[in-house]
Design an enzyme around this catalytic site. Sequence first.
Site, PDB file in Angstrom:
ATOM      1  N   ASP A 112       0.846  -1.186   0.000  1.00  0.00           N
ATOM      2  CA  ASP A 112       0.000   0.000   0.000  1.00  0.00           C
ATOM      3  C   ASP A 112       0.885   1.241   0.000  1.00  0.00           C
ATOM      4  OD1 ASP A 112       0.858  -0.282   2.625  1.00  0.00           O
ATOM      5  OD2 ASP A 112      -1.091   0.099   3.524  1.00  0.00           O
TER       6      ASP A 112
ATOM      7  N   TYR B  71       2.962   4.803   0.685  1.00  0.00           N
ATOM      8  CA  TYR B  71       3.656   5.389   1.831  1.00  0.00           C
ATOM      9  C   TYR B  71       2.650   6.213   2.637  1.00  0.00           C
ATOM     10  CZ  TYR B  71       7.937   4.234  -0.768  1.00  0.00           C
ATOM     11  OH  TYR B  71       8.940   3.585  -1.441  1.00  0.00           O
TER      12      TYR B  71
ATOM     13  N   PHE C 263       6.288   2.265  -4.626  1.00  0.00           N
ATOM     14  CA  PHE C 263       7.687   2.462  -4.229  1.00  0.00           C
ATOM     15  C   PHE C 263       8.263   3.826  -4.622  1.00  0.00           C
ATOM     16  CE2 PHE C 263       7.198  -2.176  -4.654  1.00  0.00           C
ATOM     17  CZ  PHE C 263       7.488  -2.539  -3.349  1.00  0.00           C
TER      18      PHE C 263
ATOM     19  N   HIS D 223       9.601  -8.846   0.522  1.00  0.00           N
ATOM     20  CA  HIS D 223       9.459  -7.410   0.303  1.00  0.00           C
ATOM     21  C   HIS D 223      10.801  -6.712   0.566  1.00  0.00           C
ATOM     22  CE1 HIS D 223       7.868  -3.304   0.945  1.00  0.00           C
ATOM     23  NE2 HIS D 223       6.833  -3.704   0.238  1.00  0.00           N
TER      24      HIS D 223
END
Length: 215
Positions: free
Chosen positions: A60, A62, A73, A182
């Site tokens: 999801d 930031y 990202f 991740h």
Amino acid sequence: MHESWKEFLDTEFQKPYFRELAQFLHNEYECKTIFPKKSLVFSAFTTDLNEVKVVILGQDPYHTPGAAEGLAFSVPNSQPIPPSLVNIYKEIDNDIGHHENPGGSLRNWQKQGVLLLNTVLTVEAHKAGSHRGRGWETFTTATIEYLNSKRPHLVFILWGRDARAKKSLIDSSRHLILESAHPSPLSAHAGFFGNHHFSRCNEFLVQHDMEPIIW
């Protein structure tokens, strides 16, 4: 949003689950601080569908002010580079020698046909995962299924549990699936570092007569 997505988005926006999601988001944006800002929620879909070669699937957005810009990202170049993206750059450097981005924006990846998609597209400020289970997962499942059927020879890069849960939606006989932990500092040493996803991605693209991504 790019017009190439119009048929897909028009269909999804009319479905009951998305109508419920839209009402939830309306209330959230009215009463709370939500990221990214409304105009950026669908930034991933400004990528021309017909030019998509690679799909990077995150979790999801930031949840800190100024960071989320609707691309998984990615952060504006004016912002500090987040730890997950620092680790992504480290893996690129270790895998192919160097990364080309001077800052945190990944829009130059997007311009090359990389779809930077989160599984959940909004979040409440300072509350990671706060918009899970509200309908976004259904929407991104539909997105992956649409890409799987509409585009040939895609590279799907799945980082983290939420992204890897979408693996069953992808036809591995037509597309390349790359999956790992991740890049978050909490999990990067559990399989993200050393995954060689960037070189493996480019090898696949070249094999199918496509330009490799300048990472």
